[in-house]
Design a protein around this motif. Structure first.
Motif, PDB file in Angstrom:
ATOM      1  N   ARG A   1       0.662  -1.021  -0.156  1.00  0.00           N
ATOM      2  CA  ARG A   1      -0.058  -0.022  -0.029  1.00  0.00           C
ATOM      3  C   ARG A   1       0.958   1.193   0.077  1.00  0.00           C
ATOM      4  NH1 ARG A   1      -4.506   0.028   4.731  1.00  0.00           N
ATOM      5  NH2 ARG A   1      -4.879  -1.950   3.419  1.00  0.00           N
ATOM      6  N   ARG A  26       2.282   1.787  -3.578  1.00  0.00           N
ATOM      7  CA  ARG A  26       1.224   2.255  -4.430  1.00  0.00           C
ATOM      8  C   ARG A  26       1.097   3.709  -4.337  1.00  0.00           C
ATOM      9  NH1 ARG A  26      -3.161  -2.581  -4.397  1.00  0.00           N
ATOM     10  NH2 ARG A  26      -2.017  -4.119  -5.782  1.00  0.00           N
ATOM     11  N   LYS A  27       1.103   4.213  -2.954  1.00  0.00           N
ATOM     12  CA  LYS A  27       0.944   5.582  -2.563  1.00  0.00           C
ATOM     13  C   LYS A  27       1.944   6.489  -3.291  1.00  0.00           C
ATOM     14  CE  LYS A  27      -0.498   8.284   1.481  1.00  0.00           C
ATOM     15  NZ  LYS A  27      -0.669   8.553   2.856  1.00  0.00           N
ATOM     16  N   GLU A  75       1.711   9.314  -5.888  1.00  0.00           N
ATOM     17  CA  GLU A  75       2.163  10.755  -5.852  1.00  0.00           C
ATOM     18  C   GLU A  75       3.323  11.161  -7.022  1.00  0.00           C
ATOM     19  OE1 GLU A  75       3.950  10.631  -1.744  1.00  0.00           O
ATOM     20  OE2 GLU A  75       1.980  10.984  -0.868  1.00  0.00           O
TER      21      GLU A  75
END
Length: 575
Positions: A403, A406-407, A411
């Protein structure tokens, strides 16, 4: 005609010739008389009289010579006229035979005309007899049709009478029902009028009570305006003392105040929306409570569905919190919005717990009716199944790492899109070439515009790339900014084949042609839609490039028609 013209010339010519001969005789006599006078005066020795008489004699000699020349010319013309007259008489004798033949032909033609006239009269009599026969047969048919029509009209009148009686009966019944309905409506209208009168009276009392408050508010507003003016004057003095730009600083201060007002209005709108959501939840709770009393127990699916709706509302709150993290917002505004959001989440949690208790008490209900009662605003969250009594487990560290990765990737993509760095999008086996978005129409064309009018066009942008793409408006050409305005709401993520719309408004101020483009930025690169504004023009065109008369016979006249068409919007003259 030639003979008449020669006679007209011959008669005055002979008259002038005789007059000329008479004048020449008189001049000869005068000349003889002058010669005798000269001899007498010479014998007498009178020199002056002799010189005078000799001058008269010379004058008479010149006149006599001119008369003789004129006489010779007139005699010659007279002889020529006589010759022409004799020639014309001979030719006239030749044409007499032809004239007689022409008279005979005219008589024969008149005879033919008379015979044709007789034949035509005979044919007209036959056609008149035939027309009379057809008229009689037509009258018989019309008489028969009239009788049939009268019988049909009688039947129609009888049917109409019967239908009228039935209609009168039904009308009486319907009028009775209408009277009853009107009486009920009058009663309702009287009750409504009474309620309105009471509302007006209460409004009057509230207006009278609030008048003093309004006056105090006006006084406070005036005081605030004076304070604002004083602060502005102090600011001006301070800026001038520091040596800064007064207009720029005041403009920035006003912009900041407007921004704060917009933030305040946004917070008020947010509060109203929160209250609206809470009211909807309470209404749903009341409706569920009524259904529990009137119908069979509801199923547990309904409770889960409503709980999902509450989770969706909380998710919207989180989205709003993320929006508040934008760098343009101040820390003060962020703290205020986060405080409001936290209070809102507490209220939502309480309402969720209450609705959950009510739903679990209500039991089960029909699934189809439950689907019609709860319709999600955005599809997708309803596919998830939640267990209300299940305690969430601790997440796996690998899932947390995935996670976080992916973040970070999201960005990075966002930063690249903001800075303008784009990447080539590909699918397995092929890559995208050309513009990522296709506009329909391909060119925004405002044609034949009038100054002072407003023109609008809706353009559709379609994602023609092979994967999800973004699109945002960059601006328009510099020469179009005074006349063109673009309204575009960014649609967010757009899958391949999806489309969005934007509105272009054109308000011409000058009667001149304009060219430019509307520029956009996508994930795959920048692109633009060309824009063109053309004034009214005249466009003349002929329907033929070559006028071909074909083969002709000498003496024949042929005409051809050529069409000149103005396909433009501006009229013109031509020559």
């Amino acid at each position: 005609k030639n003979l008449q013209s020669i006679n007209d010339v011959f008669v005055p010519c002979s008259d002038t010739l005789s007059a000329c001969r008479m004048r020449s005789k008189m001049l000869a006599k005068q000349l003889d008389h002058v010669d005798m006078e000269i001899e007498r005066e010479e014998e007498a020795g009178n020199v002056a009289a002799v010189s005078r008489l000799r001058a008269v004699s010379s004058r008479l000699c010149t006149e006599l010579e001119t008369e003789k020349e004129l006489e010779l010319g007139l005699a010659l013309t007279l002889k020529q006229n006589l010759v022409e007259l004799w020639q014309i008489e001979t030719e006239q004798g030749k044409y007499n035979i032809l004239r007689e033949q022409l008279q005979k032909d005219e008589e024969e033609l008149q005879m033919q005309y008379q015979e044709e006239r007789k034949v035509r009269i005979w044919k007209e009599k036959i056609t008149a007899l035939q027309a009379e026969g057809t008229r009689r047969t037509r009258e018989k048919r019309e008489e028969k049709a009239r009788r049939e029509r009268e019988e049909r009209n009688k039947k129609l009148l009888e049917d109409a009478k019967r239908n009228h009686e039935k209609a009168v009966c039904f009308l009486r019944q319907s009028m009775a029902r209408i009277h009853q309905k009107n009486a009920k409506e009058e009663v309702k209208a009287q009750e409504h009028m009474e309620r309105r009168i009471q509302a007006v009276l209460s409004l009057k009392t509230s207006i009278t009570s609030n008048r003093e408050r309004l006056q105090t508010l006006q006084i406070l507003n005036k005081a605030k305006a004076l304070e604002a003016k004083k602060e502005e004057m102090k600011m001006r003095e301070a800026i001038t003392a520091e040596g800064g730009n007064v207009i720029k600083e005041i403009y920035l201060h006003k912009r900041q105040q407007e921004h704060e007002k917009k933030k305040e209005a946004f917070r008020e709108l947010q509060k109203s929306r929160k209250l609206e959501i809470v009211s909807r939840i309470l209404q749903e709770r009341a409706s569920i409570h009524k259904q529990r009393k009137s119908q069979s127990p509801a199923k547990a699916i309904k409770a889960r569905a409503l709980f999902r709706l509450f989770c969706f509302v909380l998710l919207n709150v989180q989205v709003i919190e993320f929006c508040l993290k934008i760098p343009q917002a101040t820390t003060k505004h962020k703290t205020l919005c986060l405080q409001n959001l936290c209070s809102f989440t507490k209220v939502m949690a309480v309402s969720i717990s209450l609705a959950q208790d009510v739903l679990w008490e209500s039991g089960d209900e029909d699934t189809e009716r439950d689907k019609t009662l709860l319709v999600p605003e955005f599809p997708g969250l309803w596919n998830q199944e939640y267990d209300l009594h299940k305690v969430p487990k601790a997440e796996d560290p690998t899932q947390l790492a995935i996670r976080a990765m992916r973040k970070q990737m999201a960005e990075k993509k966002k930063e690249e899109l903001q800075t303008g760095i784009v990447h080539k999008q590909t699918v397995p086996g092929q890559g995208h070439k050309g513009c990522a978005f296709h506009s329909k129409p391909s060119c925004i064309h405002f044609k034949d515009f009038d100054v002072g009018q407003i023109y609008k066009k809706k353009i559709v942008l379609t994602n023609t790339s092979y994967c999800v793409n973004y699109c945002r408006l960059v601006g328009i050409s510099e020469c179009l900014k005074d006349f063109i305005s673009v309204h575009f709401d960014p649609p967010g993520k757009m899958s391949s084949g999806m489309s969005c719309e934007f509105l272009v408004t054109f308000k011409p101020m000058i009667n001149e042609g304009l060219e430019g483009a509307v520029m956009f930025m996508a994930q795959t690169g920048s692109f633009s839609v060309p824009l063109k504004c053309t004034v009214k023009t005249c466009m003349l065109a002929l329907d033929k490039e070559l006028i071909d008369f074909g083969s002709l016979v000498v003496g024949e006249t042929i005409s051809r028609t050529i069409s000149l068409t103005n396909s433009g919007a501006l009229g013109t003259t031509f020559k």
